[in-house]
Design a protein around this motif. Structure first.
Motif, PDB file in Angstrom:
ATOM      1  N   VAL A   1       0.844  -1.193   0.000  1.00  0.00           N
ATOM      2  CA  VAL A   1       0.000   0.000   0.000  1.00  0.00           C
ATOM      3  C   VAL A   1       0.887   1.253   0.000  1.00  0.00           C
ATOM      4  O   VAL A   1       1.855   1.324   0.771  1.00  0.00           O
ATOM      5  CB  VAL A   1      -0.918   0.005   1.241  1.00  0.00           C
ATOM      6  N   PRO A   2       0.603   2.215  -0.856  1.00  0.00           N
ATOM      7  CA  PRO A   2       1.410   3.446  -0.890  1.00  0.00           C
ATOM      8  C   PRO A   2       1.442   4.132   0.477  1.00  0.00           C
ATOM      9  O   PRO A   2       0.423   4.209   1.178  1.00  0.00           O
ATOM     10  CB  PRO A   2       0.678   4.315  -1.917  1.00  0.00           C
ATOM     11  N   GLY A   3       2.622   4.584   0.849  1.00  0.00           N
ATOM     12  CA  GLY A   3       2.777   5.280   2.116  1.00  0.00           C
ATOM     13  C   GLY A   3       2.809   4.379   3.333  1.00  0.00           C
ATOM     14  O   GLY A   3       2.819   4.870   4.470  1.00  0.00           O
ATOM     15  N   SER A   4       2.860   3.063   3.112  1.00  0.00           N
ATOM     16  CA  SER A   4       2.851   2.117   4.239  1.00  0.00           C
ATOM     17  C   SER A   4       4.186   2.080   4.978  1.00  0.00           C
ATOM     18  O   SER A   4       4.256   1.623   6.117  1.00  0.00           O
ATOM     19  CB  SER A   4       2.520   0.709   3.745  1.00  0.00           C
ATOM     20  N   GLY A   5       5.221   2.547   4.315  1.00  0.00           N
ATOM     21  CA  GLY A   5       6.550   2.495   4.925  1.00  0.00           C
ATOM     22  C   GLY A   5       7.221   1.141   4.782  1.00  0.00           C
ATOM     23  O   GLY A   5       8.344   0.945   5.276  1.00  0.00           O
TER      24      GLY A   5
ATOM     25  N   LYS B   1       9.443  -1.299   3.111  1.00  0.00           N
ATOM     26  CA  LYS B   1      10.528  -1.222   2.136  1.00  0.00           C
ATOM     27  C   LYS B   1      11.255  -2.549   1.964  1.00  0.00           C
ATOM     28  O   LYS B   1      11.861  -2.807   0.927  1.00  0.00           O
ATOM     29  CB  LYS B   1      11.543  -0.150   2.553  1.00  0.00           C
ATOM     30  N   THR B   2      11.210  -3.375   3.007  1.00  0.00           N
ATOM     31  CA  THR B   2      11.928  -4.646   2.991  1.00  0.00           C
ATOM     32  C   THR B   2      10.988  -5.769   3.409  1.00  0.00           C
ATOM     33  O   THR B   2       9.885  -5.526   3.925  1.00  0.00           O
ATOM     34  CB  THR B   2      13.122  -4.629   3.956  1.00  0.00           C
ATOM     35  N   LEU B   3      11.431  -7.004   3.233  1.00  0.00           N
ATOM     36  CA  LEU B   3      10.633  -8.147   3.667  1.00  0.00           C
ATOM     37  C   LEU B   3      10.495  -8.169   5.191  1.00  0.00           C
ATOM     38  O   LEU B   3       9.459  -8.580   5.722  1.00  0.00           O
ATOM     39  CB  LEU B   3      11.264  -9.448   3.164  1.00  0.00           C
ATOM     40  N   ALA B   4      11.518  -7.696   5.884  1.00  0.00           N
ATOM     41  CA  ALA B   4      11.452  -7.651   7.348  1.00  0.00           C
ATOM     42  C   ALA B   4      10.338  -6.726   7.832  1.00  0.00           C
ATOM     43  O   ALA B   4       9.759  -6.937   8.902  1.00  0.00           O
ATOM     44  CB  ALA B   4      12.796  -7.204   7.920  1.00  0.00           C
ATOM     45  N   ASP B   5      10.010  -5.722   7.025  1.00  0.00           N
ATOM     46  CA  ASP B   5       8.943  -4.784   7.392  1.00  0.00           C
ATOM     47  C   ASP B   5       7.556  -5.426   7.336  1.00  0.00           C
ATOM     48  O   ASP B   5       6.575  -4.818   7.774  1.00  0.00           O
ATOM     49  CB  ASP B   5       8.968  -3.564   6.467  1.00  0.00           C
ATOM     50  N   LEU B   6       7.475  -6.647   6.800  1.00  0.00           N
ATOM     51  CA  LEU B   6       6.190  -7.326   6.685  1.00  0.00           C
ATOM     52  C   LEU B   6       5.764  -8.031   7.971  1.00  0.00           C
ATOM     53  O   LEU B   6       4.639  -8.539   8.053  1.00  0.00           O
ATOM     54  CB  LEU B   6       6.239  -8.361   5.554  1.00  0.00           C
ATOM     55  N   LYS B   7       6.636  -8.069   8.960  1.00  0.00           N
ATOM     56  CA  LYS B   7       6.312  -8.774  10.206  1.00  0.00           C
ATOM     57  C   LYS B   7       4.991  -8.262  10.783  1.00  0.00           C
ATOM     58  O   LYS B   7       4.801  -7.063  10.991  1.00  0.00           O
ATOM     59  CB  LYS B   7       7.432  -8.589  11.228  1.00  0.00           C
ATOM     60  N   GLY B   8       4.079  -9.180  11.023  1.00  0.00           N
ATOM     61  CA  GLY B   8       2.780  -8.841  11.597  1.00  0.00           C
ATOM     62  C   GLY B   8       1.791  -8.233  10.626  1.00  0.00           C
ATOM     63  O   GLY B   8       0.639  -7.962  11.002  1.00  0.00           O
TER      64      GLY B   8
END
Length: 350
Positions: free
Chosen positions: A134-138, A140-147
């Motif tokens: 989603v735009p603006g979700s912040g 940037k990496t796969l690690a940011d997908l946690k949760g």
């Protein structure tokens, strides 16, 4: 050396018998042929027509199989399934199809679950997949997908690709909130901000171009980890019963492969798939701009391709996507492709 028939004829020949044999010679049975060849393909189209992409769309548009078997009266039946790999595997299990063009995970799951299939040809390798957010979700990496809520089409090559991408960063699906949605549903859910992210193919570029998604990374950024492979499978029953027909089908497929791997046909291919799939040409061009068709559509079951598939089997077993792994080398049946390539050698992409 005399045959048994010659020996018997010599012992019992009479003018009358010889005369009868001249009128009614011994019957030589021709190789058995099927009435039809049934081929299953996951439907990747977003519109009213069907599209399997790659070699499938070329085969159908040029009627290569139809022309190959027309003189024999063998009908070609193409069946496209919106349910993708899982539904194709059901058709294989129920004896409804003879061949299937599939992504790696669906093919692996079918084999692991006991489907008697033969791995006959590579049909695509190192296909790029994308993380759409989603735009603006912040993110940037796969690690940011946690949760986060992430849509993945389970049972398809996208799931195995995503598992490999996560594993490369020390992550697993359980670190996320994974939701099972098909390709079109996940695209719609991302556009509506009902999910945080999805893992998919070129269709995500359309959302990016409309400002409805950001694509922070793809499998190229992971040095190829998570790239998708695709294959042609034949059922054990068909291949054993009709080996000559199988050989002719693989040989005929090479006409489409050779056409695809020619750089001069790249734009023609984009226009073909765009028309069948209802994806804009600009979207496909963005996805394929720097792609090597000679590399992607290399049909060989070479050590590199088989090793990539074996890594997929091992990962699928480790991630419990399948109950038990197996040896890809025992699955591969390259003799038909090898025979076709001896007559028309394939150029090896560097």
């Amino acid at each position: 050396m005399k045959s048994v028939f010659d020996t018997v004829l010599g012992l019992f020949a009479t003018p009358a018998l010889i005369g009868l044999l001249a009128v009614f010679p011994p019957v030589v049975h021709a190789a058995e042929t099927p009435k039809e060849i049934r081929i299953a393909v996951p439907d990747l189209s977003a519109g009213s027509q069907s599209s399997g992409g790659g070699v499938v769309d070329v085969l159908r548009s040029q009627k290569i199989f139809e022309e190959e078997f027309a003189a024999d009266g063998i009908r070609i039946q193409w069946s496209f399934f919106k349910g993708a790999g899982p539904v194709v595997n059901e058709a294989l299990a129920n004896g409804q199809v003879d061949f299937a063009y599939l992504g790696d995970l669906a093919a692996i799951i079918g084999k692991a679950n006991g489907l008697d299939t033969r791995l006959l040809s590579a049909t695509a390798r190192d296909v790029r997949l994308y993380l759409g957010v989603v735009p603006g979700s912040g993110i940037k990496t796969l690690a940011d997908l946690k949760g986060k809520r992430v849509a993945v089409f389970r049972g398809t090559a996208n799931q195995l690709s995503f598992a490999a991408a996560l594993a490369s960063q020390g992550l697993k699906e359980r670190d996320l909130q994974v939701i099972n949605l098909d390709f079109n549903a996940s695209t719609a859910a991302l556009a509506a901000k009902q999910i945080d992210a999805t893992w998919g193919a070129a269709n995500l570029i359309a959302l990016q171009q409309r400002g409805l998604a950001e694509l922070p990374l793809n499998t190229d950024d992971l040095k190829g980890v998570g790239s998708m492979q695709a294959v042609l499978l034949g059922t054990g029953d068909f291949v054993k019963k009709y080996p000559d027909v199988t050989a002719r089908l693989i040989k005929a497929q090479q006409k489409a492969v050779q056409w695809l791997r020619s750089e001069e046909h790249k734009q023609d291919y984009v226009e073909l798939v765009s028309g069948l799939s209802s994806y804009p040409q600009v979207l496909l061009q963005a996805d394929l701009d720097n792609a090597s068709f000679s590399r992607i559509f290399d049909p060989r079951l070479d050590p590199d391709f088989l090793a990539h598939l074996q890594a997929g089997v091992d990962l699928a077993a480790e991630q419990r996507l399948i109950r038990k792994g197996f040896k890809v080398s025992d699955w591969a049946d390259p003799k038909y492709l090898d025979a076709a390539l001896q007559q028309a050698p394939v150029a090896v992409a560097r």
